[in-house]
Design an enzyme around this catalytic site. Structure first.
Site, PDB file in Angstrom:
ATOM      1  N   ARG A 148       0.857  -1.190   0.000  1.00 23.75           N
ATOM      2  CA  ARG A 148       0.000   0.000   0.000  1.00 23.75           C
ATOM      3  C   ARG A 148       0.888   1.233   0.000  1.00 23.75           C
ATOM      4  NH1 ARG A 148      -4.044   2.259   4.787  1.00 23.75           N
ATOM      5  NH2 ARG A 148      -2.278   3.571   5.321  1.00 23.75           N
ATOM      6  N   TYR A 160      -2.960  11.613   6.188  1.00 25.22           N
ATOM      7  CA  TYR A 160      -3.387  10.296   6.655  1.00 25.22           C
ATOM      8  C   TYR A 160      -2.427   9.220   6.125  1.00 25.22           C
ATOM      9  CZ  TYR A 160      -5.135   5.700   6.589  1.00 25.22           C
ATOM     10  OH  TYR A 160      -5.174   4.338   6.741  1.00 25.22           O
ATOM     11  N   ASP A 211      -5.138   3.825  -0.004  1.00 23.70           N
ATOM     12  CA  ASP A 211      -6.297   4.094   0.858  1.00 23.70           C
ATOM     13  C   ASP A 211      -6.666   5.578   0.758  1.00 23.70           C
ATOM     14  OD1 ASP A 211      -8.226   4.188   2.800  1.00 23.70           O
ATOM     15  OD2 ASP A 211      -6.985   3.346   4.407  1.00 23.70           O
ATOM     16  N   HIS A 213      -9.250   6.759   2.351  1.00 19.49           N
ATOM     17  CA  HIS A 213      -9.748   7.047   3.705  1.00 19.49           C
ATOM     18  C   HIS A 213     -10.967   7.966   3.696  1.00 19.49           C
ATOM     19  CE1 HIS A 213      -8.979   6.927   8.151  1.00 19.49           C
ATOM     20  NE2 HIS A 213      -8.515   5.750   7.785  1.00 19.49           N
ATOM     21  N   GLU A 237      -9.054   2.134  -1.814  1.00 24.27           N
ATOM     22  CA  GLU A 237      -9.854   1.768  -0.642  1.00 24.27           C
ATOM     23  C   GLU A 237     -10.647   2.969  -0.158  1.00 24.27           C
ATOM     24  OE1 GLU A 237      -7.328   0.458   2.562  1.00 24.27           O
ATOM     25  OE2 GLU A 237      -8.860   0.998   4.029  1.00 24.27           O
ATOM     26  N   GLU A 263     -13.886  -1.240   6.240  1.00 28.30           N
ATOM     27  CA  GLU A 263     -13.229  -1.423   7.536  1.00 28.30           C
ATOM     28  C   GLU A 263     -14.062  -0.834   8.674  1.00 28.30           C
ATOM     29  OE1 GLU A 263      -9.485   0.526   6.747  1.00 28.30           O
ATOM     30  OE2 GLU A 263     -10.081   2.295   7.879  1.00 28.30           O
ATOM     31  N   ARG A 284     -13.795  -5.225   3.184  1.00 26.84           N
ATOM     32  CA  ARG A 284     -12.753  -5.087   4.211  1.00 26.84           C
ATOM     33  C   ARG A 284     -13.265  -5.263   5.642  1.00 26.84           C
ATOM     34  NH1 ARG A 284      -8.013  -3.356   3.905  1.00 26.84           N
ATOM     35  NH2 ARG A 284      -8.077  -1.754   5.540  1.00 26.84           N
ATOM     36  N   GLU A 340      -4.596  -7.247   5.084  1.00 22.95           N
ATOM     37  CA  GLU A 340      -3.686  -6.151   5.466  1.00 22.95           C
ATOM     38  C   GLU A 340      -2.751  -6.620   6.577  1.00 22.95           C
ATOM     39  OE1 GLU A 340      -5.728  -2.692   6.913  1.00 22.95           O
ATOM     40  OE2 GLU A 340      -3.933  -1.438   6.808  1.00 22.95           O
ATOM     41  N   TRP A 403     -12.140  12.173   8.479  1.00 18.60           N
ATOM     42  CA  TRP A 403     -10.748  11.805   8.715  1.00 18.60           C
ATOM     43  C   TRP A 403     -10.419  10.492   8.079  1.00 18.60           C
ATOM     44  CZ3 TRP A 403      -8.400   7.649  11.307  1.00 18.60           C
ATOM     45  CH2 TRP A 403      -6.983   7.704  11.259  1.00 18.60           C
TER      46      TRP A 403
END
Ligand SMILES: O=C(O)C(=O)C[C@H](O)[C@H](O)CO
Ligand SMILES: [Mg+2]
Length: 403
Positions: A148, A160, A211, A213, A237, A263, A284, A340, A403
């Site tokens: 990643r 991030y 990612d 995020h 992601e 996630e 995820r 991951e 975030w």
């Protein structure tokens, strides 16, 4: 018939906070489950101690499905991260007990191995594109087949996924939430540059992941996906927040870059629409936040019908207990995609001795009976809980953002 005689919540902080549920049966068999919910740990501790543990005493630990249903339907108040993390901890501990009683690793109870090992992806992050690529090279040299990539965004003080210079990346780093700033425009300029440079330097024999995020609108995510297509990312992601799941249809209309989501999901109901409409490629949802092994298997089975594969969350806030459980599930299901892997610190590994191993980009849960992880309670007691929050994020004009 065995009986549960005690269940205790153990909080320890070997560099970061972890919550573990330990269940003991009348024959002395014990099982452990991860209950860590980053930044909200004590809510789960209280939910378990005050509301779940009293209901477990005297129950037959082998009735895993019945106990799962009892805790889920019996609470009346369904779902939510606190409830589902608490149920997950109980579920993992019960599978651990069942495996120990059977003398078999949990993956054998789940149908046995469907593959030799679970492909895992490493993290490469750096302040600049060059720094990130240098870390990626080092991870590839360790055998990782998937990496990643996250790099600093020029003009932003922090980004991030990117560690402060000289430190390990650990986002829950402050007694009160730290504040960061965000610019979508700056971000959308740097990521294609990162991927172009990465393919140039790393070649094509490695999977590259990224990612987002949750920070883009659907149309911005469509643009990023399109911009990255020439570099064939394994996935992007969380391209956009997943509350409005129809948003993903808009992304799909613009790009063939694969999408991974989930996630922050805690039940099959969070994932159902995205999976059934084939709006994502990887799910995820993770064993610790989505109801344990029992429920994650149900999510994976639904996903399998639609050729969606798993790509479970595995950041450092998931304890070695969750990592082991994820590997038992990943090894056994037909539609495993990738797992991951952010290695824990030596302190954490010492508190949680485990049987799982890493070799050449693949992990294996090991063949110890149960999950193959224990908690060293004496050592755990040396690391008292320290409140730690994830950051909050604001746009450059001060607007509170994702975030
Ligand atoms: O590992 C990832 O993909 C993450 O997004 C990590 C999360 O930010 C982290 O687990 C939050 O606690
Ligand atoms: Mg993520």
């Amino acid at each position: 018939m065995p009986r549960i005689v005690s269940a205790r919540v153990i909080v320890t902080s070997p560099g970061r906070n972890f919550l573990t549920l330990k269940i003991t049966c009348d024959d002395g068999t014990t099982g452990v489950g991860d209950a860590t919910l980053n930044g909200r740990e004590m809510a789960v501790a209280s939910y378990l101690s005050e509301h779940v543990v009293p209901c477990l005493i005297g129950r037959d630990p082998h009735r895993i499905e019945d106990i799962w249903q009892y805790l889920y339907k019996g609470a009346y108040w369904r779902r939510g991260p606190v409830t589902m993390t608490a149920i997950a901890a109980v579920d993992m501990a019960l599978w651990d007990i069942k495996g120990k009683v059977a003398g078999l690793p949990v993956y054998q109870l789940l149908g046995g191995a469907s593959r030799d090992g679970c492909m895992v992806y490493a993290h490469a992050n750096g302040t600049t594109v060059a720094d990130t690529i240098a870390v990626a090279k080092a991870e590839i040299a360790k055998g990782y087949k998937a990496v990643r990539l996250q790099c600093g965004v020029p003009g932003l003080a922090s980004t991030y996924g990117v560690a402060k210079p000289g430190q390990r990346y650990e986002p829950a780093d402050a007694d009160l939430p730290a504040e960061s700033r965000w610019s979508t425009e700056r971000y959308l300029r740097i990521v294609p540059e990162l991927f172009a440079a990465a393919r140039e330097a790393l070649g094509w024999d490695v999977h590259l992941l990224h990612d987002v995020h949750h920070r883009l609108t659907p149309i911005e995510a469509g643009r990023l996906g399109k911009d990255l297509e020439p570099y064939r990312p394994f996935w992007i992601e969380d391209p956009t927040p997943a509350e409005n799941q129809e948003a993903f249809r808009l992304i799909r209309q613009h790009t063939t870059t694969p999408i991974a989501v989930g996630e922050v999901f805690n039940s099959i109901w969070d994932a159902k629409h995205l999976i059934e409409h084939q709006l994502i490629d990887y799910i995820r949802a993770t064993v610790v936040h989505a109801g344990g092994i029992t429920h994650l298997r149900r999510i994976a089975a639904l996903a399998d019908l639609y050729q969606v594969r798993t790509g479970c969350h595995g950041a450092t806030d998931l304890s070695p207990v969750a990592m082991a459980a994820a590997l038992h599930v990943g090894l056994s299901i037909p539609n495993f995609g990738v797992q991951e892997h952010m290695p824990h610190t030596a302190e954490t590994d010492a508190v949680f001795p485990h049987a799982y191993t890493y070799t050449d980009g693949m992990m294996h849960p090991g063949d110890a009976p149960g999950l193959g992880v224990e908690i060293d309670e004496t050592l755990a007691a040396d690391y008292p809980y320290a409140r730690a929050y994830l950051p909050v994020n604001r746009l450059e004009d001060g607007t509170l953002f994702h975030w």
